[in-house]
Write a protein that holds these residues in place. Structure first.
Motif, PDB file in Angstrom:
ATOM      1  N   ASP A   1       0.856  -1.182   0.000  1.00 24.81           N
ATOM      2  CA  ASP A   1       0.000   0.000   0.000  1.00 24.81           C
ATOM      3  C   ASP A   1       0.893   1.234   0.000  1.00 24.81           C
ATOM      4  OD1 ASP A   1      -1.659   2.169   0.647  1.00 24.81           O
ATOM      5  OD2 ASP A   1      -2.978   0.945   1.885  1.00 24.81           O
ATOM      6  N   PRO A   2       0.807   2.092  -1.022  1.00 29.80           N
ATOM      7  CA  PRO A   2       1.719   3.248  -1.111  1.00 29.80           C
ATOM      8  C   PRO A   2       1.538   4.250   0.023  1.00 29.80           C
ATOM      9  CG  PRO A   2      -0.032   3.419  -2.731  1.00 29.80           C
ATOM     10  CD  PRO A   2      -0.141   2.039  -2.147  1.00 29.80           C
ATOM     11  N   ARG A   3       0.442   4.161   0.775  1.00 34.09           N
ATOM     12  CA  ARG A   3       0.251   5.038   1.931  1.00 34.09           C
ATOM     13  C   ARG A   3       1.190   4.660   3.071  1.00 34.09           C
ATOM     14  NH1 ARG A   3      -4.188   3.145  -0.247  1.00 34.09           N
ATOM     15  NH2 ARG A   3      -5.785   4.528  -1.107  1.00 34.09           N
ATOM     16  N   GLU A   4       1.675   3.420   3.053  1.00 37.69           N
ATOM     17  CA  GLU A   4       2.477   2.907   4.161  1.00 37.69           C
ATOM     18  C   GLU A   4       3.843   2.390   3.728  1.00 37.69           C
ATOM     19  OE1 GLU A   4      -0.031  -0.120   5.712  1.00 37.69           O
ATOM     20  OE2 GLU A   4      -1.456   1.263   6.654  1.00 37.69           O
ATOM     21  N   SER A   5       3.984   1.991   2.478  1.00 37.24           N
ATOM     22  CA  SER A   5       5.199   1.312   2.027  1.00 37.24           C
ATOM     23  C   SER A   5       5.670   1.894   0.699  1.00 37.24           C
ATOM     24  CB  SER A   5       4.941  -0.197   1.870  1.00 37.24           C
ATOM     25  OG  SER A   5       4.422  -0.747   3.063  1.00 37.24           O
ATOM     26  N   MET A   6       6.926   1.581   0.370  1.00 38.95           N
ATOM     27  CA  MET A   6       7.525   2.077  -0.868  1.00 38.95           C
ATOM     28  C   MET A   6       6.816   1.498  -2.091  1.00 38.95           C
ATOM     29  SD  MET A   6      11.329   1.229  -2.309  1.00 38.95           S
ATOM     30  CE  MET A   6      11.676   1.345  -4.069  1.00 38.95           C
ATOM     31  N   LEU A   7       6.377   2.382  -2.988  1.00 41.85           N
ATOM     32  CA  LEU A   7       5.850   1.984  -4.292  1.00 41.85           C
ATOM     33  C   LEU A   7       6.042   3.150  -5.245  1.00 41.85           C
ATOM     34  CD1 LEU A   7       4.439   0.121  -6.262  1.00 41.85           C
ATOM     35  CD2 LEU A   7       2.231   0.855  -5.333  1.00 41.85           C
ATOM     36  N   GLU A   8       6.906   2.966  -6.235  1.00 42.35           N
ATOM     37  CA  GLU A   8       7.193   3.998  -7.219  1.00 42.35           C
ATOM     38  C   GLU A   8       6.809   3.487  -8.607  1.00 42.35           C
ATOM     39  OE1 GLU A   8      11.342   4.614  -6.776  1.00 42.35           O
ATOM     40  OE2 GLU A   8      11.192   5.574  -4.808  1.00 42.35           O
ATOM     41  N   ILE A   9       5.982   4.265  -9.312  1.00 43.29           N
ATOM     42  CA  ILE A   9       5.564   3.907 -10.667  1.00 43.29           C
ATOM     43  C   ILE A   9       5.951   5.054 -11.597  1.00 43.29           C
ATOM     44  CG2 ILE A   9       3.649   3.182 -12.140  1.00 43.29           C
ATOM     45  CD1 ILE A   9       2.094   2.456  -9.594  1.00 43.29           C
ATOM     46  N   SER A  10       6.758   4.744 -12.617  1.00 41.92           N
ATOM     47  CA  SER A  10       7.224   5.759 -13.573  1.00 41.92           C
ATOM     48  C   SER A  10       6.606   5.470 -14.940  1.00 41.92           C
ATOM     49  CB  SER A  10       8.752   5.751 -13.674  1.00 41.92           C
ATOM     50  OG  SER A  10       9.329   6.007 -12.411  1.00 41.92           O
ATOM     51  N   ILE A  11       5.996   6.493 -15.548  1.00 41.64           N
ATOM     52  CA  ILE A  11       5.239   6.301 -16.790  1.00 41.64           C
ATOM     53  C   ILE A  11       5.698   7.275 -17.862  1.00 41.64           C
ATOM     54  CG2 ILE A  11       2.937   6.276 -17.821  1.00 41.64           C
ATOM     55  CD1 ILE A  11       2.742   6.323 -14.217  1.00 41.64           C
ATOM     56  N   LYS A  12       5.899   6.752 -19.074  1.00 36.24           N
ATOM     57  CA  LYS A  12       6.119   7.570 -20.263  1.00 36.24           C
ATOM     58  C   LYS A  12       5.197   7.050 -21.364  1.00 36.24           C
ATOM     59  CE  LYS A  12      10.955   8.831 -19.409  1.00 36.24           C
ATOM     60  NZ  LYS A  12      12.343   8.793 -19.932  1.00 36.24           N
ATOM     61  N   GLY A  13       4.626   7.966 -22.143  1.00 41.86           N
ATOM     62  CA  GLY A  13       3.735   7.531 -23.213  1.00 41.86           C
ATOM     63  C   GLY A  13       3.154   8.688 -23.982  1.00 41.86           C
ATOM     64  N   SER A  14       2.178   8.369 -24.830  1.00 42.37           N
ATOM     65  CA  SER A  14       1.482   9.376 -25.633  1.00 42.37           C
ATOM     66  C   SER A  14       0.014   9.397 -25.208  1.00 42.37           C
ATOM     67  CB  SER A  14       1.600   9.050 -27.119  1.00 42.37           C
ATOM     68  OG  SER A  14       2.957   9.101 -27.536  1.00 42.37           O
ATOM     69  N   PHE A  15      -0.360  10.425 -24.455  1.00 41.14           N
ATOM     70  CA  PHE A  15      -1.726  10.578 -23.953  1.00 41.14           C
ATOM     71  C   PHE A  15      -2.135  12.036 -24.164  1.00 41.14           C
ATOM     72  CE2 PHE A  15       0.404   7.213 -21.658  1.00 41.14           C
ATOM     73  CZ  PHE A  15      -0.504   6.154 -21.757  1.00 41.14           C
ATOM     74  N   ALA A  16      -3.099  12.254 -25.041  1.00 37.25           N
ATOM     75  CA  ALA A  16      -3.440  13.607 -25.468  1.00 37.25           C
ATOM     76  C   ALA A  16      -4.127  14.427 -24.384  1.00 37.25           C
ATOM     77  CB  ALA A  16      -4.335  13.540 -26.701  1.00 37.25           C
ATOM     78  N   SER A  17      -4.969  13.769 -23.557  1.00 33.11           N
ATOM     79  CA  SER A  17      -5.746  14.548 -22.585  1.00 33.11           C
ATOM     80  C   SER A  17      -5.759  13.947 -21.182  1.00 33.11           C
ATOM     81  CB  SER A  17      -7.186  14.719 -23.068  1.00 33.11           C
ATOM     82  OG  SER A  17      -7.807  13.451 -23.235  1.00 33.11           O
ATOM     83  N   LYS A  18      -5.609  12.634 -21.070  1.00 38.23           N
ATOM     84  CA  LYS A  18      -5.594  12.008 -19.748  1.00 38.23           C
ATOM     85  C   LYS A  18      -4.968  10.621 -19.826  1.00 38.23           C
ATOM     86  CE  LYS A  18     -10.359  10.255 -19.980  1.00 38.23           C
ATOM     87  NZ  LYS A  18     -11.688  10.279 -19.328  1.00 38.23           N
ATOM     88  N   PHE A  19      -4.638  10.104 -18.653  1.00 38.58           N
ATOM     89  CA  PHE A  19      -3.994   8.797 -18.533  1.00 38.58           C
ATOM     90  C   PHE A  19      -4.716   8.014 -17.450  1.00 38.58           C
ATOM     91  CE2 PHE A  19      -1.117   6.390 -15.770  1.00 38.58           C
ATOM     92  CZ  PHE A  19      -0.571   5.474 -16.649  1.00 38.58           C
ATOM     93  N   THR A  20      -5.101   6.766 -17.736  1.00 43.78           N
ATOM     94  CA  THR A  20      -5.758   5.928 -16.727  1.00 43.78           C
ATOM     95  C   THR A  20      -4.995   4.629 -16.549  1.00 43.78           C
ATOM     96  OG1 THR A  20      -7.231   4.945 -18.369  1.00 43.78           O
ATOM     97  CG2 THR A  20      -8.040   6.885 -17.180  1.00 43.78           C
ATOM     98  N   LEU A  21      -4.852   4.218 -15.282  1.00 46.74           N
ATOM     99  CA  LEU A  21      -4.170   2.971 -14.924  1.00 46.74           C
ATOM    100  C   LEU A  21      -5.099   2.191 -14.011  1.00 46.74           C
ATOM    101  CD1 LEU A  21      -1.569   1.196 -14.806  1.00 46.74           C
ATOM    102  CD2 LEU A  21      -0.867   2.584 -12.836  1.00 46.74           C
ATOM    103  N   MET A  22      -5.471   0.994 -14.441  1.00 40.06           N
ATOM    104  CA  MET A  22      -6.433   0.177 -13.703  1.00 40.06           C
ATOM    105  C   MET A  22      -5.794  -1.118 -13.228  1.00 40.06           C
ATOM    106  SD  MET A  22      -9.708  -0.115 -12.826  1.00 40.06           S
ATOM    107  CE  MET A  22     -10.871  -1.376 -12.276  1.00 40.06           C
ATOM    108  N   ASN A  23      -5.890  -1.376 -11.905  1.00 40.15           N
ATOM    109  CA  ASN A  23      -5.508  -2.680 -11.373  1.00 40.15           C
ATOM    110  C   ASN A  23      -6.788  -3.500 -11.242  1.00 40.15           C
ATOM    111  OD1 ASN A  23      -4.679  -4.944  -9.968  1.00 40.15           O
ATOM    112  ND2 ASN A  23      -3.447  -3.817  -8.472  1.00 40.15           N
TER     113      ASN A  23
END
Length: 271
Positions: A179-201
């Protein structure tokens, strides 16, 4: 036992003429929230875990009484720190506990052998892996001593935490939720998104959304509870949601554009 300071400095208790005899690591202690309704049995509505306390029985060896006094002072200085530190048991060198001294300890005078017990209060109820997911990703740089028996690793399996497709699976080999509220979690993103980006688990039904373009050399970083675009805080442009990782496989999808690369860097957690 190894003491690891927050700056990365490691100190081996063996260098202080000490040896860990018995580590006492209790199970987590649950705290239940219970709701009572007339005519029905009480219902558990929520479960949380109390803080965890680790005890260690340590053997010390001194050459004479003067050596005892010197060793006692060194150990007082070592453990009485205002900042937290990590402890690592050598028989489970793949994981570490972030702790503080829980209470005072006493080392009785002795010119030869002696034992004492010390207690540590865990800052997190879980232990975390010494190495990260990116350390696990490349077999060519594996230090197998950091992934001992019990760490969840399968030496015959390939592990990947860098992706360039819009659908992928992230494997959490630990046995607790990251849980990133309590523990280390880093997500780095590069891409082509004209207006928004969504990531779904899809494994947790958690949806993270960034409202804004992501183009060319732009880099979006979700670091714990923070969102940074090209190093500048951009949390206000998100849907104020976070992504966590359950034990096992986490199935992800990305929409509203094309991903060039997404990297997950985190430490595995153990009960």
């Amino acid at each position: 036992m190894i003491i690891e300071k927050m700056n990365g400095t490691r100190l081996d208790l063996a260098d202080f003429d000490c040896r860990l005899l018995k580590p006492f690591i209790p199970s987590v202690s649950p705290r239940y929230s219970i709701s009572s309704v007339d005519g029905r049995a009480p219902i558990v509505t929520d479960v949380n875990f109390e803080q965890r306390e680790i005890r260690a029985e340590i053997l010390i060896k001194s050459r004479d009484i003067n050596d005892y006094y010197l060793l006692r002072d060194e150990l007082n200085t070592l453990f009485a720190s205002k900042e937290p530190f990590h402890i690592i048991h050598k028989k489970q060198a793949y994981k570490r506990w972030k702790v503080r001294l829980a209470s005072s300890f006493e080392i009785k005078p002795s010119p030869r052998l002696n034992t004492f017990t010390i207690s540590f209060l865990c800052e997190n109820i879980y232990a975390e892996s010494v190495a990260t997911s990116l350390d696990l990703q490349d077999k060519r740089t594996w230090d197998i001593g950091l992934w001992g028996f019990g760490s969840g690793i399968n030496v015959d399996e390939e592990y990947n935490y860098t992706f360039n497709t819009n659908e992928f699976t992230v494997k959490n080999i630990g046995n607790a939720i990251v849980d990133p509220r309590e523990s280390m979690l880093e997500i780095s993103i590069k891409g082509s998104f004209a207006s928004k980006f969504t990531l779904m688990n899809h494994s947790t039904n958690e949806l993270y959304q960034f409202n804004g373009p992501l183009l060319g050399a732009d880099e979006l970083k979700i670091n714990g509870v923070r969102t940074l675009k090209n190093g500048i805080s951009a949390f206000k442009q998100t849907n104020k949601k976070l992504i966590s990782l359950i034990p096992g496989e986490n199935s992800f999808s990305i929409t509203n554009g094309t991903i060039h690369s997404i990297v997950f860097n985190f430490r595995f957690l153990y009960m």
